[in-house]
Scaffold this motif. Structure first.
Motif, PDB file in Angstrom:
ATOM      1  N   THR A  16     -28.501  31.092  39.504  1.00 40.60           N
ATOM      2  CA  THR A  16     -29.021  29.921  38.781  1.00 40.60           C
ATOM      3  C   THR A  16     -29.558  28.895  39.763  1.00 40.60           C
ATOM      4  OG1 THR A  16     -27.508  30.284  36.934  1.00 40.60           O
ATOM      5  CG2 THR A  16     -28.382  28.046  37.203  1.00 40.60           C
ATOM      6  N   GLU A  17     -28.839  28.670  40.835  1.00 42.12           N
ATOM      7  CA  GLU A  17     -29.273  27.709  41.853  1.00 42.12           C
ATOM      8  C   GLU A  17     -30.543  28.191  42.548  1.00 42.12           C
ATOM      9  OE1 GLU A  17     -28.911  24.019  43.675  1.00 42.12           O
ATOM     10  OE2 GLU A  17     -27.615  24.817  42.103  1.00 42.12           O
ATOM     11  N   LEU A  18     -30.618  29.466  42.861  1.00 43.41           N
ATOM     12  CA  LEU A  18     -31.813  30.022  43.493  1.00 43.41           C
ATOM     13  C   LEU A  18     -33.046  29.831  42.611  1.00 43.41           C
ATOM     14  CD1 LEU A  18     -30.444  33.376  44.960  1.00 43.41           C
ATOM     15  CD2 LEU A  18     -31.489  31.533  46.292  1.00 43.41           C
ATOM     16  N   THR A  19     -32.906  30.137  41.319  1.00 46.93           N
ATOM     17  CA  THR A  19     -34.054  30.026  40.411  1.00 46.93           C
ATOM     18  C   THR A  19     -34.447  28.569  40.181  1.00 46.93           C
ATOM     19  OG1 THR A  19     -32.656  30.165  38.438  1.00 46.93           O
ATOM     20  CG2 THR A  19     -33.586  32.228  39.271  1.00 46.93           C
ATOM     21  N   TRP A  20     -33.506  27.666  40.319  1.00 53.15           N
ATOM     22  CA  TRP A  20     -33.822  26.237  40.187  1.00 53.15           C
ATOM     23  C   TRP A  20     -34.583  25.751  41.427  1.00 53.15           C
ATOM     24  CZ3 TRP A  20     -32.450  21.657  42.707  1.00 53.15           C
ATOM     25  CH2 TRP A  20     -32.794  20.487  42.018  1.00 53.15           C
ATOM     26  N   LEU A  21     -34.156  26.216  42.604  1.00 53.96           N
ATOM     27  CA  LEU A  21     -34.795  25.797  43.846  1.00 53.96           C
ATOM     28  C   LEU A  21     -36.174  26.441  44.050  1.00 53.96           C
ATOM     29  CD1 LEU A  21     -31.712  25.942  46.240  1.00 53.96           C
ATOM     30  CD2 LEU A  21     -32.918  23.875  45.488  1.00 53.96           C
ATOM     31  N   ARG A  22     -36.278  27.709  43.654  1.00 48.84           N
ATOM     32  CA  ARG A  22     -37.539  28.436  43.832  1.00 48.84           C
ATOM     33  C   ARG A  22     -37.759  29.326  42.616  1.00 48.84           C
ATOM     34  NH1 ARG A  22     -38.209  30.659  49.740  1.00 48.84           N
ATOM     35  NH2 ARG A  22     -39.812  31.835  48.670  1.00 48.84           N
ATOM     36  N   GLU A  24     -39.750  31.535  41.785  1.00 50.01           N
ATOM     37  CA  GLU A  24     -40.141  32.938  41.917  1.00 50.01           C
ATOM     38  C   GLU A  24     -38.939  33.887  41.936  1.00 50.01           C
ATOM     39  OE1 GLU A  24     -40.525  31.313  46.205  1.00 50.01           O
ATOM     40  OE2 GLU A  24     -40.727  30.557  44.179  1.00 50.01           O
ATOM     41  N   PHE A  25     -37.737  33.352  42.159  1.00 53.77           N
ATOM     42  CA  PHE A  25     -36.536  34.181  42.043  1.00 53.77           C
ATOM     43  C   PHE A  25     -36.288  34.460  40.568  1.00 53.77           C
ATOM     44  CE2 PHE A  25     -35.493  32.169  46.158  1.00 53.77           C
ATOM     45  CZ  PHE A  25     -35.182  33.303  46.894  1.00 53.77           C
ATOM     46  N   GLU A  26     -35.888  35.685  40.277  1.00 47.36           N
ATOM     47  CA  GLU A  26     -35.564  36.031  38.894  1.00 47.36           C
ATOM     48  C   GLU A  26     -34.458  37.075  38.867  1.00 47.36           C
ATOM     49  OE1 GLU A  26     -37.734  37.914  34.987  1.00 47.36           O
ATOM     50  OE2 GLU A  26     -38.905  36.600  36.295  1.00 47.36           O
ATOM     51  N   LEU A  27     -33.463  36.825  38.039  1.00 43.05           N
ATOM     52  CA  LEU A  27     -32.388  37.793  37.869  1.00 43.05           C
ATOM     53  C   LEU A  27     -32.969  39.090  37.322  1.00 43.05           C
ATOM     54  CD1 LEU A  27     -29.376  38.634  37.703  1.00 43.05           C
ATOM     55  CD2 LEU A  27     -29.377  37.699  35.382  1.00 43.05           C
ATOM     56  N   PHE A  28     -32.664  40.199  37.985  1.00 47.41           N
ATOM     57  CA  PHE A  28     -33.017  41.504  37.436  1.00 47.41           C
ATOM     58  C   PHE A  28     -31.933  41.844  36.431  1.00 47.41           C
ATOM     59  CE2 PHE A  28     -32.564  46.061  37.149  1.00 47.41           C
ATOM     60  CZ  PHE A  28     -33.857  46.425  36.788  1.00 47.41           C
ATOM     61  N   GLU A  29     -32.310  41.938  35.178  1.00 46.96           N
ATOM     62  CA  GLU A  29     -31.345  42.263  34.132  1.00 46.96           C
ATOM     63  C   GLU A  29     -31.170  43.773  34.072  1.00 46.96           C
ATOM     64  OE1 GLU A  29     -32.915  40.282  30.631  1.00 46.96           O
ATOM     65  OE2 GLU A  29     -31.780  38.478  31.148  1.00 46.96           O
ATOM     66  N   ARG A  30     -29.994  44.221  34.493  1.00 45.31           N
ATOM     67  CA  ARG A  30     -29.697  45.648  34.447  1.00 45.31           C
ATOM     68  C   ARG A  30     -29.584  46.111  33.004  1.00 45.31           C
ATOM     69  NH1 ARG A  30     -24.377  46.325  37.393  1.00 45.31           N
ATOM     70  NH2 ARG A  30     -24.098  44.198  36.700  1.00 45.31           N
ATOM     71  N   LEU A  31     -29.790  47.395  32.795  1.00 47.32           N
ATOM     72  CA  LEU A  31     -29.543  47.996  31.493  1.00 47.32           C
ATOM     73  C   LEU A  31     -28.038  48.054  31.274  1.00 47.32           C
ATOM     74  CD1 LEU A  31     -32.090  50.929  31.738  1.00 47.32           C
ATOM     75  CD2 LEU A  31     -32.273  48.932  30.233  1.00 47.32           C
ATOM     76  N   LYS A  32     -27.604  47.833  30.051  1.00 44.35           N
ATOM     77  CA  LYS A  32     -26.179  47.910  29.733  1.00 44.35           C
ATOM     78  C   LYS A  32     -25.994  48.546  28.368  1.00 44.35           C
ATOM     79  CE  LYS A  32     -21.943  45.290  29.032  1.00 44.35           C
ATOM     80  NZ  LYS A  32     -21.285  44.001  29.013  1.00 44.35           N
ATOM     81  N   ALA A  33     -25.063  49.494  28.319  1.00 41.86           N
ATOM     82  CA  ALA A  33     -24.673  50.121  27.058  1.00 41.86           C
ATOM     83  C   ALA A  33     -23.164  50.019  26.955  1.00 41.86           C
ATOM     84  CB  ALA A  33     -25.108  51.585  27.037  1.00 41.86           C
ATOM     85  N   GLY A  34     -22.697  49.282  25.963  1.00 42.48           N
ATOM     86  CA  GLY A  34     -21.259  49.164  25.783  1.00 42.48           C
ATOM     87  C   GLY A  34     -20.821  47.748  25.508  1.00 42.48           C
ATOM     88  N   PRO A  35     -19.503  47.550  25.445  1.00 43.22           N
ATOM     89  CA  PRO A  35     -18.944  46.246  25.059  1.00 43.22           C
ATOM     90  C   PRO A  35     -18.979  45.227  26.197  1.00 43.22           C
ATOM     91  CG  PRO A  35     -17.172  47.761  25.618  1.00 43.22           C
ATOM     92  CD  PRO A  35     -18.456  48.547  25.691  1.00 43.22           C
ATOM     93  N   SER A 162     -20.858  25.104  48.496  1.00 45.63           N
ATOM     94  CA  SER A 162     -21.327  24.778  47.151  1.00 45.63           C
ATOM     95  C   SER A 162     -22.400  25.794  46.750  1.00 45.63           C
ATOM     96  CB  SER A 162     -21.917  23.367  47.132  1.00 45.63           C
ATOM     97  OG  SER A 162     -23.161  23.350  47.825  1.00 45.63           O
ATOM     98  N   PRO A 163     -22.704  25.896  45.462  1.00 39.14           N
ATOM     99  CA  PRO A 163     -23.790  26.785  45.052  1.00 39.14           C
ATOM    100  C   PRO A 163     -25.112  26.432  45.743  1.00 39.14           C
ATOM    101  CG  PRO A 163     -22.476  26.185  43.150  1.00 39.14           C
ATOM    102  CD  PRO A 163     -21.981  25.353  44.306  1.00 39.14           C
ATOM    103  N   ASN A 168     -29.343  27.756  49.507  1.00 37.31           N
ATOM    104  CA  ASN A 168     -30.202  27.357  50.632  1.00 37.31           C
ATOM    105  C   ASN A 168     -30.029  28.278  51.831  1.00 37.31           C
ATOM    106  OD1 ASN A 168     -31.876  25.102  49.840  1.00 37.31           O
ATOM    107  ND2 ASN A 168     -29.963  23.999  49.519  1.00 37.31           N
ATOM    108  N   ALA A 169     -28.814  28.753  52.081  1.00 41.47           N
ATOM    109  CA  ALA A 169     -28.589  29.704  53.173  1.00 41.47           C
ATOM    110  C   ALA A 169     -29.338  31.013  52.894  1.00 41.47           C
ATOM    111  CB  ALA A 169     -27.101  29.969  53.356  1.00 41.47           C
ATOM    112  N   ILE A 170     -29.348  31.430  51.650  1.00 41.31           N
ATOM    113  CA  ILE A 170     -30.063  32.649  51.260  1.00 41.31           C
ATOM    114  C   ILE A 170     -31.565  32.463  51.426  1.00 41.31           C
ATOM    115  CG2 ILE A 170     -30.643  34.135  49.300  1.00 41.31           C
ATOM    116  CD1 ILE A 170     -27.676  33.630  48.347  1.00 41.31           C
TER     117      ILE A 170
END
Length: 190
Positions: A16-22, A24-35, A162-163, A168-170
């Motif tokens: 969340t912090e990465l996407t707020w700062l830049r 162009e970052f986007e969480l890759f949403e993995r496929l999920k099957a199940g609870p 902190s987040p 920022n280190a990343i």
């Protein structure tokens, strides 16, 4: 970028912090099957994951918390083609290595926190399966110890940063095109 770590280590918070700062970052949403949790995943069926696997369309597949998860090549390629920087959340070293086979310069980040932090964060966010997450923390520790020589671009203690500091280190490591650092995993997890 690959964010690897035990439950409660801050993968969601740092993303969340990465996407707020830049943006162009986007969480890759993995496929999920199940609870379980649905946020951050693309829901599908086990049959669909199996079909993709048979067709060679998966980089990685695993089962945890009574569900099946998968990283599909096509969706990852689409994200990269759109000019985005994918952020993959991983909980197994073998999965981080498998994802890194996708032709991209990967920054591999190990997020770590002690067991008591995982437990308190899990309780604090209302997880109904705290015991399972504590078990997975132990599994993650054993996974790291079994793969001590695995290269990590960056190792961050999220209970000490902190987040924003972590993000920022990343970003700094990505900007510097950093290579893997040498640090004792055994010292980190003990």
């Amino acid at each position: 970028m690959i964010l690897y770590g035990p439950p409660g280590s801050g993968k969601d918070t740092v993303t969340t912090e990465l996407t707020w700062l830049r943006p162009e970052f986007e969480l890759f949403e993995r496929l999920k099957a199940g609870p379980g949790r649905t946020t951050g995943y693309r829901l599908t069926t086990v049959d669909h994951i199996e079909e993709l696997s048979r067709a060679g369309g998966l980089l990685y597949r695993n089962a945890r918390y009574g569900a099946e998860y998968a990283i599909d090549r096509q969706s990852l390629a689409a994200l990269v083609d759109a000019g985005r920087i994918p952020v993959l959340h991983m909980g197994q070293v073998v999965g981080a290595s498998a994802a890194a086979n996708f032709p991209l310069h990967w920054i591999r980040v190990l997020l770590w926190c002690p067991l008591d932090v995982t437990e308190s964060r899990s309780i604090g966010r209302g997880d109904k399966d705290v015991e399972a997450r504590v078990k997975v923390w132990h599994e993650t520790r054993e996974d790291l110890l079994a793969h001590e020589s695995e290269p990590w671009t960056l190792i961050l203690r999220t209970d000490q940063l902190s987040p924003a500091e972590s993000a920022n280190a990343i970003i700094d490591a990505l900007t510097a095109n950093a290579s893997a650092e040498s640090r004792s995993i055994r010292e980190l997890v003990e």
